[in-house]
Design a protein around this motif. Structure first.
Motif, PDB file in Angstrom:
ATOM      1  N   LEU A 121       0.803  -1.238   0.000  1.00 57.78           N
ATOM      2  CA  LEU A 121       0.000   0.000   0.000  1.00 57.78           C
ATOM      3  C   LEU A 121       0.828   1.278   0.000  1.00 57.78           C
ATOM      4  O   LEU A 121       0.463   2.247  -0.664  1.00 57.78           O
ATOM      5  CB  LEU A 121      -0.973   0.045   1.182  1.00 57.78           C
ATOM      6  N   GLU A 310      -7.796   2.690   0.418  1.00 53.54           N
ATOM      7  CA  GLU A 310      -7.009   1.970   1.409  1.00 53.54           C
ATOM      8  C   GLU A 310      -6.809   2.667   2.752  1.00 53.54           C
ATOM      9  O   GLU A 310      -6.019   2.203   3.569  1.00 53.54           O
ATOM     10  CB  GLU A 310      -5.631   1.639   0.818  1.00 53.54           C
ATOM     11  N   GLN A 313      -7.394   0.194   5.624  1.00 58.01           N
ATOM     12  CA  GLN A 313      -6.409  -0.857   5.860  1.00 58.01           C
ATOM     13  C   GLN A 313      -5.143  -0.313   6.530  1.00 58.01           C
ATOM     14  O   GLN A 313      -4.590  -0.950   7.418  1.00 58.01           O
ATOM     15  CB  GLN A 313      -6.048  -1.582   4.558  1.00 58.01           C
TER      16      GLN A 313
END
Length: 355
Positions: A121, A310, A313
């Protein structure tokens, strides 16, 4: 041809049990071993299994794993939930830690250093060769998730890593129509531990899936290079947009990981992060909903472009990074980059619109 009962257990004639690798899987294992420059390679049903099998094979109660706080989410879950319940402790180092800081985090209990470079990420990179050499001196096993490089742009075993794993689901398969992972190693002791664990767990792949992965390998180098070329065009454009704070992609000059990438890698995956200037979840979802070429999906590496949101996360990390706004992860497929840019322009228009 008459079957002979005495041949049923004769391993010199080939597999003696249906769960063992048949011809397609055997050929794929040879191809992956050649790609990774390994003495042997094994196939498992998913990329996650490629990570969990060597960890299961090599760790015992009382051992410790050291890995990045940017670890792939399902890997993190396995470390904390499954291995943690079985007496294996995990320590997470900062994704931005230097080589010295990572080595300083090793303890007498550390059995494995699990490397993700780039990190999931946020795309931080570490000096793999330096870490591998230092860990070997300390008796620490190194395992590297090499999915981003696809075993093509970077070969961990050639840089001293003990075990290289990747999700063949992604670039090797290339068509988003299979699930598979690979594990590659050279050291005889590690090979035996991994092979025995795969045999005991029954992790095998079907002949049809092995054939599909062999098909994908035939075009891997072409797709990898072409998708990186398109990603370069798209990231150059994104960096010029006033709504974008920064693009996280090691292949970009000026990226914090660029020097390591430029030194060690021969190419780049077309997967990168985009940090927007501010915004909220509603704006990010409006951006994504306005896209028609970028699909919503996690399993990157195939022919189609994908996008995910994201912020949720990265908030699960021990030390979530401080970023300027919403984090989007983009994967560039084989569509025309001009069409992808037009699609992203529509997404930015939706981002700018009032809620």
């Amino acid at each position: 041809m008459n079957d002979a009962p005495g041949d049923m257990r004769n391993e010199r004639l080939g597999p003696v049990y249906g769960i063992e690798d048949l011809s397609a899987a055997t050929e794929l294992r040879r191809a992956i071993a050649d790609l990774e420059r390994a003495a042997d390679a094994w196939l498992v049903p998913s990329g996650l299994a490629a990570v969990t099998v060597p960890l299961t094979a090599l760790l015992r109660p009382g051992d410790e794993v050291l890995t990045t706080d940017a670890a792939y989410g399902p890997t993190r879950r396995f470390l904390k939930r499954h291995l943690g319940a079985r007496g294996v402790m995990t320590t997470f180092h900062s994704p931005d830690a230097s080589t010295g800081e990572i080595l300083a985090a090793l303890t007498a209990r550390t059995r494995v250093l699990l490397i993700e470079s780039p990190g999931s990420l946020t795309f931080e990179m570490v000096d793999v060769a330096a870490l591998a050499a230092a860990c070997r001196e300390r008796g620490v096993i190194t395992i590297m998730d090499n999915t981003w490089a696809a075993g093509l742009a970077f070969r961990p075993l050639e840089h001293g890593v003990d075990v290289s794993v990747q999700a063949l689901t992604k670039y090797a398969g290339g068509h988003s129509d299979l699930l598979m992972g690979s594990i590659a190693a050279t050291d005889p002791m590690l090979r035996r531990e991994i092979a025995d664990t795969i045999e005991d767990l029954g992790w095998r792949v079907s002949p049809d899936d092995a054939w599909l992965a062999l098909r994908g390998l035939r075009t891997l180098s072409l797709r990898y290079a072409e998708q990186a070329r398109s990603a370069q065009i798209v990231t150059d454009w994104l960096q010029q947009q006033p709504e974008v704070s920064r693009v996280m992609w090691p292949a970009l000059p000026g990226d914090r990981a660029h020097a390591l990438w430029n030194r060690d890698y021969t190419g780049a995956a077309s997967l990168f992060g985009v940090v927007m200037k501010g915004g909220d979840e509603a704006a990010a979802h409006a951006f994504m909903s306005a896209l028609t070429l970028f699909g919503l999906g996690y399993s990157w590496g195939g022919f189609e472009s994908l996008i995910t949101h994201e912020n949720g996360q990265i908030s699960m990390r021990n030390r979530p990074p401080q970023i300027e706004g919403q984090l989007l992860r983009l994967h560039v497929g084989l569509e025309d980059p001009a069409d992808l840019i037009a699609d992203l322009e529509a997404g930015l228009e939706a981002w700018r619109a009032p809620s």
